[in-house]
Enzyme design. Structure first.
Site, mmCIF file in Angstrom:
data_model
loop_
_atom_site.group_PDB
_atom_site.id
_atom_site.type_symbol
_atom_site.label_atom_id
_atom_site.label_comp_id
_atom_site.label_asym_id
_atom_site.label_seq_id
_atom_site.Cartn_x
_atom_site.Cartn_y
_atom_site.Cartn_z
ATOM 1 N N LEU A 1 0.992 -1.064 -0.047
ATOM 2 C CA LEU A 1 -0.083 -0.056 0.093
ATOM 3 C C LEU A 1 0.655 1.170 -0.120
ATOM 4 N N CYS B 1 -8.413 -4.061 5.363
ATOM 5 C CA CYS B 1 -7.206 -4.888 5.817
ATOM 6 C C CYS B 1 -6.722 -4.565 7.170
ATOM 7 N N ASN C 1 -7.776 -2.562 9.488
ATOM 8 C CA ASN C 1 -8.494 -2.727 10.713
ATOM 9 C C ASN C 1 -8.122 -3.932 11.282
ATOM 10 N N ARG D 1 -4.288 -4.026 12.307
ATOM 11 C CA ARG D 1 -4.159 -2.869 13.726
ATOM 12 C C ARG D 1 -4.595 -3.520 14.912
ATOM 13 N N GLU E 1 1.232 0.673 10.035
ATOM 14 C CA GLU E 1 -0.174 0.807 10.234
ATOM 15 C C GLU E 1 -0.876 1.896 10.725
HETATM 16 P P1 TGC Z 1 -11.391 8.543 3.805
HETATM 17 O O1 TGC Z 1 -11.739 9.607 2.553
HETATM 18 O O2 TGC Z 1 -11.681 8.939 5.122
HETATM 19 O O3 TGC Z 1 -12.351 7.073 3.371
HETATM 20 C C1 TGC Z 1 -12.057 6.525 1.944
HETATM 21 C C2 TGC Z 1 -12.804 5.270 1.999
HETATM 22 O O4 TGC Z 1 -12.231 4.316 3.020
HETATM 23 C C3 TGC Z 1 -13.362 4.131 3.874
HETATM 24 N N1 TGC Z 1 -12.545 3.976 5.086
HETATM 25 C C4 TGC Z 1 -12.382 2.677 5.940
HETATM 26 N N2 TGC Z 1 -13.163 1.384 5.433
HETATM 27 C C5 TGC Z 1 -12.510 0.390 6.115
HETATM 28 N N3 TGC Z 1 -11.909 0.763 7.480
HETATM 29 C C6 TGC Z 1 -11.069 1.903 7.801
HETATM 30 N N4 TGC Z 1 -10.599 2.097 8.764
HETATM 31 C C7 TGC Z 1 -11.478 3.044 6.815
HETATM 32 N N5 TGC Z 1 -11.211 4.334 6.823
HETATM 33 C C8 TGC Z 1 -11.856 5.008 5.731
HETATM 34 C C9 TGC Z 1 -14.339 5.233 3.984
HETATM 35 O O5 TGC Z 1 -15.458 4.973 4.361
HETATM 36 C C10 TGC Z 1 -14.253 5.697 2.479
HETATM 37 O O6 TGC Z 1 -15.123 4.783 1.750
HETATM 38 P P2 TGC Z 1 -15.896 5.034 0.442
HETATM 39 O O7 TGC Z 1 -16.626 3.730 0.250
HETATM 40 O O8 TGC Z 1 -16.997 6.137 0.997
HETATM 41 O O9 TGC Z 1 -14.965 5.481 -0.409
HETATM 42 O O10 TGC Z 1 -9.918 8.089 3.553
HETATM 43 P P3 TGC Z 1 -8.797 8.983 3.572
HETATM 44 O O11 TGC Z 1 -8.044 8.878 2.218
HETATM 45 O O12 TGC Z 1 -9.017 10.373 3.756
HETATM 46 O O13 TGC Z 1 -7.701 8.217 4.325
HETATM 47 C C11 TGC Z 1 -7.888 8.518 5.879
HETATM 48 C C12 TGC Z 1 -6.660 7.943 6.747
HETATM 49 C C13 TGC Z 1 -5.636 9.132 6.701
HETATM 50 C C14 TGC Z 1 -7.110 7.584 8.003
HETATM 51 C C15 TGC Z 1 -6.061 6.881 6.037
HETATM 52 O O14 TGC Z 1 -5.528 7.050 4.785
HETATM 53 C C16 TGC Z 1 -5.013 6.237 6.947
HETATM 54 O O15 TGC Z 1 -5.599 5.349 7.821
HETATM 55 N N6 TGC Z 1 -3.755 6.411 6.610
HETATM 56 C C17 TGC Z 1 -2.594 5.595 7.490
HETATM 57 C C18 TGC Z 1 -2.115 4.668 6.419
HETATM 58 C C19 TGC Z 1 -1.798 3.446 6.877
HETATM 59 O O16 TGC Z 1 -2.101 3.208 8.091
HETATM 60 N N7 TGC Z 1 -0.864 2.535 6.365
HETATM 61 C C20 TGC Z 1 -0.672 1.455 6.509
HETATM 62 C C21 TGC Z 1 0.265 0.661 5.627
HETATM 63 S S1 TGC Z 1 0.447 -0.967 5.793
HETATM 64 C C22 TGC Z 1 1.268 -1.526 6.962
HETATM 65 O O17 TGC Z 1 1.978 -0.546 7.534
HETATM 66 C C23 TGC Z 1 1.784 -2.721 7.384
HETATM 67 S S2 TGC Z 1 2.913 -3.067 8.431
HETATM 68 C C24 TGC Z 1 2.708 -4.596 8.691
HETATM 69 C C25 TGC Z 1 3.492 -5.284 9.601
HETATM 70 O O18 TGC Z 1 4.884 -5.706 9.318
HETATM 71 O O19 TGC Z 1 2.857 -5.587 10.521
HETATM 72 P P1 FAD Z 2 4.896 9.897 6.672
HETATM 73 O O1 FAD Z 2 3.465 9.676 6.360
HETATM 74 O O2 FAD Z 2 5.769 10.831 5.779
HETATM 75 O O3 FAD Z 2 4.641 10.783 7.955
HETATM 76 C C1 FAD Z 2 5.944 11.387 8.689
HETATM 77 C C2 FAD Z 2 5.395 12.050 9.827
HETATM 78 O O4 FAD Z 2 4.200 13.163 9.717
HETATM 79 C C3 FAD Z 2 4.952 11.042 10.995
HETATM 80 O O5 FAD Z 2 5.197 11.517 12.156
HETATM 81 C C4 FAD Z 2 3.286 11.351 10.691
HETATM 82 O O6 FAD Z 2 2.535 11.046 12.057
HETATM 83 C C5 FAD Z 2 3.254 12.908 10.305
HETATM 84 N N1 FAD Z 2 2.081 13.345 9.765
HETATM 85 C C6 FAD Z 2 1.839 12.660 8.170
HETATM 86 N N2 FAD Z 2 0.520 13.173 7.873
HETATM 87 C C7 FAD Z 2 0.194 14.202 9.142
HETATM 88 C C8 FAD Z 2 -1.112 14.650 9.272
HETATM 89 N N3 FAD Z 2 -2.010 14.790 8.418
HETATM 90 N N4 FAD Z 2 -1.162 15.401 10.381
HETATM 91 C C9 FAD Z 2 -0.371 15.388 11.360
HETATM 92 N N5 FAD Z 2 1.000 14.716 11.326
HETATM 93 C C10 FAD Z 2 1.007 14.078 10.133
HETATM 94 N N6 FAD Z 2 3.385 -0.426 4.474
HETATM 95 C C11 FAD Z 2 2.663 -1.355 3.590
HETATM 96 O O7 FAD Z 2 1.946 -0.728 2.755
HETATM 97 N N7 FAD Z 2 3.164 -2.661 3.739
HETATM 98 C C12 FAD Z 2 3.768 -3.165 4.597
HETATM 99 O O8 FAD Z 2 4.030 -4.208 4.804
HETATM 100 C C13 FAD Z 2 4.547 -2.021 5.584
HETATM 101 N N8 FAD Z 2 5.623 -2.778 6.313
HETATM 102 C C14 FAD Z 2 6.467 -1.811 7.092
HETATM 103 C C15 FAD Z 2 7.375 -2.158 7.814
HETATM 104 C C16 FAD Z 2 8.339 -1.361 8.349
HETATM 105 C C17 FAD Z 2 9.355 -1.610 9.100
HETATM 106 C C18 FAD Z 2 8.011 0.009 8.403
HETATM 107 C C19 FAD Z 2 8.960 1.115 8.964
HETATM 108 C C20 FAD Z 2 6.974 0.534 7.483
HETATM 109 C C21 FAD Z 2 5.929 -0.257 6.961
HETATM 110 N N9 FAD Z 2 5.061 0.013 6.029
HETATM 111 C C22 FAD Z 2 4.206 -0.855 5.424
HETATM 112 C C23 FAD Z 2 4.856 1.513 5.772
HETATM 113 C C24 FAD Z 2 4.019 2.262 7.162
HETATM 114 O O9 FAD Z 2 2.544 2.003 7.008
HETATM 115 C C25 FAD Z 2 4.119 3.882 6.860
HETATM 116 O O10 FAD Z 2 5.857 3.996 7.335
HETATM 117 C C26 FAD Z 2 3.379 4.852 7.813
HETATM 118 O O11 FAD Z 2 2.065 4.711 7.088
HETATM 119 C C27 FAD Z 2 3.861 6.181 7.542
HETATM 120 O O12 FAD Z 2 4.163 6.671 6.353
HETATM 121 P P2 FAD Z 2 5.462 7.341 6.257
HETATM 122 O O13 FAD Z 2 6.445 6.614 6.602
HETATM 123 O O14 FAD Z 2 5.752 7.763 4.645
HETATM 124 O O15 FAD Z 2 5.554 8.803 6.811
#
Ligand code: TGC
Ligand code: FAD
Length: 408
Positions: A154, A262, A264, A267, A387
């Site tokens: 993602l 996913c 959700n 997390r 996440e």
């Molecule tokens: P927004 O405009 O609010 O919503 C877009 C559409 O998505 C729906 N939605 C959700 N659906 C299910 N679960 C959720 N938690 C949802 N949040 C929003 C929403 O209803 C809407 O649906 P529709 O049908 O109306 O289009 O979304 P946004 O683009 O403004 O984003 C909101 C935000 C910032 C909260 C979201 O982008 C976010 O959570 N950002 C953080 C990114 C993140 O968590 N990345 C993780 C990458 S994966 C990872 O890190 C794996 S690590 C794995 C490991 O090693 O353990």
């Molecule tokens: P940024 O989004 O650039 O954020 C930098 C700083 O700015 C943060 O402190 C953040 O909180 C702050 N910030 C950003 N936006 C705002 C705002 N609107 N308001 C206030 N503060 C804000 N991703 C995947 O898709 N799949 C994986 O399997 C996966 N595994 C990972 C494994 C590791 C070891 C790591 C380090 C990351 C992994 N990730 C994965 C990515 C992870 O989800 C992202 O690192 C995370 O979502 C943050 O994105 P970024 O690192 O680009 O930070």
């Protein structure tokens, strides 16, 4: 040679095969709230972690190497998709069982929990929830058994917290889509057989695709130099005109709801997992404080150290209550994404604070690999960020309680 709290010494090889003396801490008798299946799952995963993870984890973390041989063992203990149906490669258990399994794995190491989170919640779950019947039959049993390893793409180099801005895209080309773009920070990507990739289609909607490792134009280079999550492998995903058959598109979801659903799942598991890391740090600190003497008495007798330990177990107990309640809501299908965000944010931050305090209680020994604390502390810096960062989860709560969106 290292000096232990009790004054004995250990060589480097003894350190790497050190005994895991962890004992569970349940200050509010929360085990009374768990069912026998949960306790059974917890005991068997704990025994597996003590046998398979604890003796080797410091060495693997030191070498920044992923213990890939553990994938099969994780499958055998049912760590991949514990709450997914058994017929689709999951464990057929409930959400609390999923939680306690993640807690035990992260008690061992956050990277080991990551191996399970990604496979179960970020690869198997989207195929289960949004895949065709043919995709489910083709991939899920092999993912559940660890025969295939998956990853989840993602995050992009320029789109981390804001994945909706993604640049990776697909273009229709007859019986296939042409995929271009790149993903960054992808757990397990260099060794994965397949990747669930989120990309923007020509109509602007985000779609999910299953990309297999031997598809032409697809590569997954490793990201090196991490000081955190060192026993977990992380890489990129690079797509250069990759021809992905249309049969590999996840048909049942369009838009950001797909990847965010996913998240959700994952997390939720992290909210439980972080409690495990905190328990391990607390357990080590409590034992160290009781065994280590200074000024003629155990350091546990000093009020300042008691304050640290008392606050640690108080915060752990609150976090245990939070995830137990969240698990009950999840079992009833009532856990909201915002509730999951609150628990992920609170519990990971709590665990990081506990790890920092535990590190201090261990004094100089706290920075060595004779104790698990520094490794947990460094791992938790990643867990605080992936996440969804600590800040992003706060803003999700902010939106939920005020109705006002800070992201627009
Ligand atoms: P927004 O405009 O609010 O919503 C877009 C559409 O998505 C729906 N939605 C959700 N659906 C299910 N679960 C959720 N938690 C949802 N949040 C929003 C929403 O209803 C809407 O649906 P529709 O049908 O109306 O289009 O979304 P946004 O683009 O403004 O984003 C909101 C935000 C910032 C909260 C979201 O982008 C976010 O959570 N950002 C953080 C990114 C993140 O968590 N990345 C993780 C990458 S994966 C990872 O890190 C794996 S690590 C794995 C490991 O090693 O353990
Ligand atoms: P940024 O989004 O650039 O954020 C930098 C700083 O700015 C943060 O402190 C953040 O909180 C702050 N910030 C950003 N936006 C705002 C705002 N609107 N308001 C206030 N503060 C804000 N991703 C995947 O898709 N799949 C994986 O399997 C996966 N595994 C990972 C494994 C590791 C070891 C790591 C380090 C990351 C992994 N990730 C994965 C990515 C992870 O989800 C992202 O690192 C995370 O979502 C943050 O994105 P970024 O690192 O680009 O930070």
């Amino acid at each position: 040679m290292h000096k232990n709290a009790n004054g004995s010494t250990a060589t480097a090889s003894e350190v790497s095969s050190r005994e895991d003396r962890f004992q569970h801490h349940d200050y509010y008798l929360l085990d009374d709230l768990l069912e026998s299946d949960h306790l059974l799952a917890r005991e068997s995963v704990r025994a597996w972690v003590k046998r398979e993870v604890s003796p080797i984890i410091e060495d693997y973390a030191n070498r920044a190497e992923c213990p890939t041989h553990l994938f099969r063992g994780l499958a055998e203990i049912g760590a991949f998709g514990p709450s997914l149906p058994a017929e689709y490669g999951g464990g057929g258990m409930d959400e609390i069982a999923y939680g306690v399994i993640m807690q035990e794995l992260e008690r061992g190491d956050s990277g080991i929990r990551s191996m399970a989170s990604v496979q179960g919640s970020l690869v198997m779950y989207p195929i289960f929830a949004f895949g065709s019947e043919a995709q489910k039959k083709k991939y899920l049993p092999k993912l559940g058994s660890g025969e295939l390893i998956g990853c989840f793409g993602l995050t992009e180099p320029d789109h981390g917290s804001n994945p909706s801005g993604m640049a990776t895209h697909i273009v229709d080309d007859g019986d296939a889509y042409i995929l271009n773009g790149s993903k960054m920070w992808i757990t397990n990507s260099p060794l994965a057989d397949l990747a669930v990739v989120w990309a923007r289609a020509e109509d602007g909607k985000v779609r999910g695709l299953i990309v297999e490792k031997d598809m032409k134009g697809f590569s997954a280079p490793e990201i090196k130099g991490k000081w955190s999550l060192r026993a977990s492998i992380t890489g990129e995903l690079v797509f250069e005109d990759v021809r992905v058959p249309k049969a590999n598109l996840l048909p049942e979801v369009k838009g950001m709801r797909g990847p965010l659903s996913c998240l959700n799942k994952a997390r939720y598991g992290i909210a439980w997992g972080a409690v495990g890391a905190a328990l391990d740090c607390y357990d080590s600190a409590l034992r160290y404080a009781q065994e280590r003497t200074q000024f003629g008495k155990p350091i546990a007798q000093f009020q300042l150290q008691q304050k640290k330990l008392a606050e640690m177990i108080t915060e752990i107990t609150k976090a245990q209550l939070l995830v137990w309640r969240l698990g009950s809501l999840a079992n009833a299908g009532k856990a909201t994404p915002a509730q999951i965000s609150m628990a992920k944010r609170n519990n990971v931050h709590m665990a990081l604070q506990v790890a920092r305090e535990a590190r201090q209680i261990h004094g100089g020994m706290g920075i060595t690999n004779e104790y698990p604390v520094m490794r947990h502390l460094m791992n938790l810096e990643t867990v605080l960020t992936y996440e969804g960062t600590h800040d992003i989860h706060l803003l999700i709560t902010g939106l939920d309680i005020t109705g006002l969106n800070a992201f627009v």
